[in-house]
Design a protein around this motif. Structure first.
Motif, PDB file in Angstrom:
ATOM      1  N   TRP A 225      -7.008  -0.596  -8.145  1.00 39.61           N
ATOM      2  CA  TRP A 225      -6.318  -0.790  -6.857  1.00 39.61           C
ATOM      3  C   TRP A 225      -7.298  -1.288  -5.807  1.00 39.61           C
ATOM      4  CZ3 TRP A 225      -1.524  -1.471  -7.353  1.00 39.61           C
ATOM      5  CH2 TRP A 225      -0.690  -0.627  -8.101  1.00 39.61           C
ATOM      6  N   ARG A 226      -8.515  -0.771  -5.828  1.00 34.04           N
ATOM      7  CA  ARG A 226      -9.523  -1.237  -4.860  1.00 34.04           C
ATOM      8  C   ARG A 226      -9.819  -2.713  -5.049  1.00 34.04           C
ATOM      9  NH1 ARG A 226     -14.575   2.266  -5.900  1.00 34.04           N
ATOM     10  NH2 ARG A 226     -15.473   0.850  -4.335  1.00 34.04           N
TER      11      ARG A 226
ATOM     12  N   ILE B 199      -3.330  -2.877  -0.207  1.00 29.40           N
ATOM     13  CA  ILE B 199      -3.068  -3.342  -1.567  1.00 29.40           C
ATOM     14  C   ILE B 199      -2.076  -4.508  -1.521  1.00 29.40           C
ATOM     15  CG2 ILE B 199      -2.165  -2.727  -3.834  1.00 29.40           C
ATOM     16  CD1 ILE B 199      -2.953   0.179  -3.209  1.00 29.40           C
TER      17      ILE B 199
ATOM     18  N   SER C 258      -7.362  -4.946  -3.266  1.00 26.41           N
ATOM     19  CA  SER C 258      -7.171  -4.564  -1.868  1.00 26.41           C
ATOM     20  C   SER C 258      -8.037  -5.441  -0.968  1.00 26.41           C
ATOM     21  CB  SER C 258      -7.554  -3.098  -1.644  1.00 26.41           C
ATOM     22  OG  SER C 258      -6.722  -2.229  -2.386  1.00 26.41           O
TER      23      SER C 258
ATOM     24  N   GLU D 171      -7.784   3.998  -9.867  1.00 27.77           N
ATOM     25  CA  GLU D 171      -8.115   3.807  -8.451  1.00 27.77           C
ATOM     26  C   GLU D 171      -9.041   2.611  -8.242  1.00 27.77           C
ATOM     27  OE1 GLU D 171     -10.328   6.235  -4.790  1.00 27.77           O
ATOM     28  OE2 GLU D 171      -9.819   7.262  -6.665  1.00 27.77           O
TER      29      GLU D 171
ATOM     30  N   GLN E 199       3.205   3.656  -3.597  1.00 24.85           N
ATOM     31  CA  GLN E 199       3.016   5.093  -3.771  1.00 24.85           C
ATOM     32  C   GLN E 199       4.307   5.869  -3.586  1.00 24.85           C
ATOM     33  OE1 GLN E 199      -0.788   6.580  -1.901  1.00 24.85           O
ATOM     34  NE2 GLN E 199      -0.918   4.473  -1.163  1.00 24.85           N
TER      35      GLN E 199
ATOM     36  N   TYR F 143       1.733   3.827  -9.604  1.00 25.19           N
ATOM     37  CA  TYR F 143       0.516   4.026  -8.818  1.00 25.19           C
ATOM     38  C   TYR F 143      -0.476   4.930  -9.562  1.00 25.19           C
ATOM     39  CZ  TYR F 143      -2.608   5.020  -4.948  1.00 25.19           C
ATOM     40  OH  TYR F 143      -3.730   5.140  -4.159  1.00 25.19           O
TER      41      TYR F 143
ATOM     42  N   THR G  18       0.816  -1.220   0.000  1.00 28.10           N
ATOM     43  CA  THR G  18       0.000   0.000   0.000  1.00 28.10           C
ATOM     44  C   THR G  18       0.844   1.263   0.000  1.00 28.10           C
ATOM     45  OG1 THR G  18      -1.633  -1.225   1.294  1.00 28.10           O
ATOM     46  CG2 THR G  18      -1.935   1.163   1.107  1.00 28.10           C
TER      47      THR G  18
ATOM     48  N   VAL H  12      -0.313  -5.882  -8.020  1.00 35.51           N
ATOM     49  CA  VAL H  12      -0.378  -4.919  -9.120  1.00 35.51           C
ATOM     50  C   VAL H  12      -1.246  -5.520 -10.220  1.00 35.51           C
ATOM     51  CG1 VAL H  12       0.913  -3.632 -10.863  1.00 35.51           C
ATOM     52  CG2 VAL H  12       1.902  -4.000  -8.578  1.00 35.51           C
TER      53      VAL H  12
END
Length: 494
Positions: A147-148, A156, A151, A144, A132, A139, A128, A159
């Motif tokens: 990434w969710r 996270i 997660s 977004e 970043q 990132y 996570t 990739v």
């Protein structure tokens, strides 16, 4: 070409040419304090990374390919790469052994079937913060929502591969036959609307026009998010903002499609052995496939041996399941998660690295050529490269082939952008308290699946019979627990 590569090697400190408006490479100031910078690790040694992928086994020219790519990676980010390509047939048991025994590796291909369970046992690193701070370009490149989807509990663990991360279904037609019996066939975009055309083809050509195998037409539940359970009878409609859990096969839309399939089966539109047929033939007059429109030209037509065309069926959807079709995860035991992320950043932003993984060794597997419009293209010298491109990184920075003037991945990007996003994106259904119930329901579903999804069984009697067995096995308890967890998830996410 050697001069071009040398120039790239000498320009390690220059800005990378990125896709989709990405920024500069991470600097020492922007990187994690524990991360290495420049071309070497903090102790001056080159970092060795190991990446496990699935494919057709190891390349015959692996040593030469590795030496070529290592020279580039060493100058760029101070790493050498060891790739292990495991054969398709061996992948599942091999992957399981690697993960469960904590065998040394840095990156491994992961997908929907194993991602959540592997995270649960602590196999993968929580990236996570690192993704970043060390690789801000990576990132920012990944949406977004994606990434969710990778997660769990807000952290996270992988990739996502930038490809067709959404799912769209298509009716794939033998173009000549479809046009012969209905010039307006492209307006037929529901299952029920195909009946007259399929009937005309069956009668006129004396063929079975909609051949299914024992997995059946699973796309009848395409409007429902099964929450990663692998149990299609339970789900939430993608278009339901209230995220209400329902019994999918008792919904009117699904029952209607099952009824249509049964009518087709009774009429001979579907093959009589559908429920037991292990594999469908390459040629079928009409079938359903996941993809994008130009796949009709590049994949479906060559496989069928005729001109093919595709008509979209339903909406495009994005969910945890669709994004988790291909994920690169970093081992929780990796000594260099920062370098692993820097490598994944290059794969997703640097076309030279991406092409090497996707096409093989320049000069042996492919060569760069200049197209008439002055752009660089790839000319394949053979089809020997065994690595599976969809397991590696972005499709959108792969250099186009010289035998096409159309970039089909523009279609993929447009579909991803237009996708209906599941209200459960980022939600993980914890079934640990109901593992026995889920297992029993899965066993029951497997017994009914082939006959229901091929039209062999009349859904008017088959669905109630299946649901009676499912409910006796704890189906309603699964629905109740799912709703409790979803309500909590929705409340915590505003």
């Amino acid at each position: 070409m050697k001069k071009r590569i040398l120039a790239l090697l000498l320009s390690a400190l220059m800005l990378m040419v990125l896709v989709a408006g990405c920024g500069e490479e991470p600097t020492a100031e922007s990187a994690d304090p524990g991360a290495t910078t420049g071309g070497e690790s903090t102790d001056g040694e080159i970092v060795e990374l190991t990446w496990y992928m699935v494919g057709n086994g190891m390349p015959d020219n692996y040593d030469a390919w590795k030496a070529n790519l290592d020279a580039y990676l060493e100058e760029k980010i101070g790493v050498h790469l060891n790739v292990n390509v495991v054969g398709w047939g061996d992948w599942d048991p091999r992957r399981s052994t690697i993960v469960s025994t904590n065998e040394p590796y840095d990156i491994i291909f992961t997908n929907l079937g194993t991602f959540s369970s592997d995270v649960k046992i602590g196999a993968f690193a929580d990236i996570t913060d690192l993704v970043q701070s060390v690789t801000p370009d990576l990132y920012s490149l990944v949406d977004e929502d994606y990434w969710r989807a990778v997660s769990i509990d807000g952290k996270i663990y992988g990739v996502p591969t930038l490809k067709d991360v959404s799912v769209t279904q298509y009716f794939v037609w033998d173009k000549a036959l479809a046009e012969k019996y209905d010039p307006n066939y492209e307006s037929l975009n529901t299952l029920e609307s195909l009946t007259d055309l399929l009937t005309a083809i069956k009668d006129g050509e004396n063929v079975t026009p909609f051949i299914l195998h024992r997995d059946g037409l699973s796309a009848v539940t395409m409007d429902y998010d099964a929450m990663g359970t692998g149990l299609p009878p339970i789900g939430v409609n993608y278009n339901d903002e209230t995220a209400t859990v329902v019994s999918v096969f008792e919904q009117e839309d699904v029952m209607s499609m099952l009824t249509t399939l049964h009518e087709w089966y009774e009429a001979g539109i579907i093959n009589a052995d559908a429920a037991t047929l292990a594999e469908a033939p390459q040629y079928r007059t009409c079938y359903v496939a996941q993809g994008w429109p130009y796949a009709a030209v590049t994949t479906w037509a060559p496989n069928m041996g005729v001109d093919a065309t595709a008509v979209q069926w339903g909406n495009t959807y994005l969910s945890n399941d669709t994004v988790q079709g291909s994920v690169s995860c970093i081992s929780a035991s990796s000594a260099h998660p920062d370098k692993a992320l820097q490598l994944l950043e290059l794969v997703n932003t640097d076309s030279y690295v991406r092409d090497a993984l996707y096409y093989g060794l320049e000069g042996e597997n492919f060569e760069y050529v200049e197209a008439e419009d002055g752009t660089q293209r790839v000319h394949k010298l053979n089809n020997d490269w065994p690595m599976a491109g969809y397991t590696q990184g972005s499709f959108f920075n792969v250099t186009m082939l010289d035998d096409t003037d159309y970039n089909q991945y523009d279609e993929v990007a447009a579909l991803n952008e237009a996708a209906v996003v599941s209200p459960l994106l980022g939600f993980v259904f914890d079934t640990s308290s109901l593992s026995n119930e889920l297992s029993s329901c899965m066993e029951i579903w497997q017994r009914y699946k082939s006959e229901l999804l091929t039209g062999t069984m009349d859904p008017a009697t088959g669905v109630p019979q299946m649901m009676e067995e499912l409910r006796a096995a704890g189906f309603d308890e699964l629905m109740t627990e799912a709703q409790v967890q979803i309500d909590a998830f929705m409340a915590s996410n505003g």
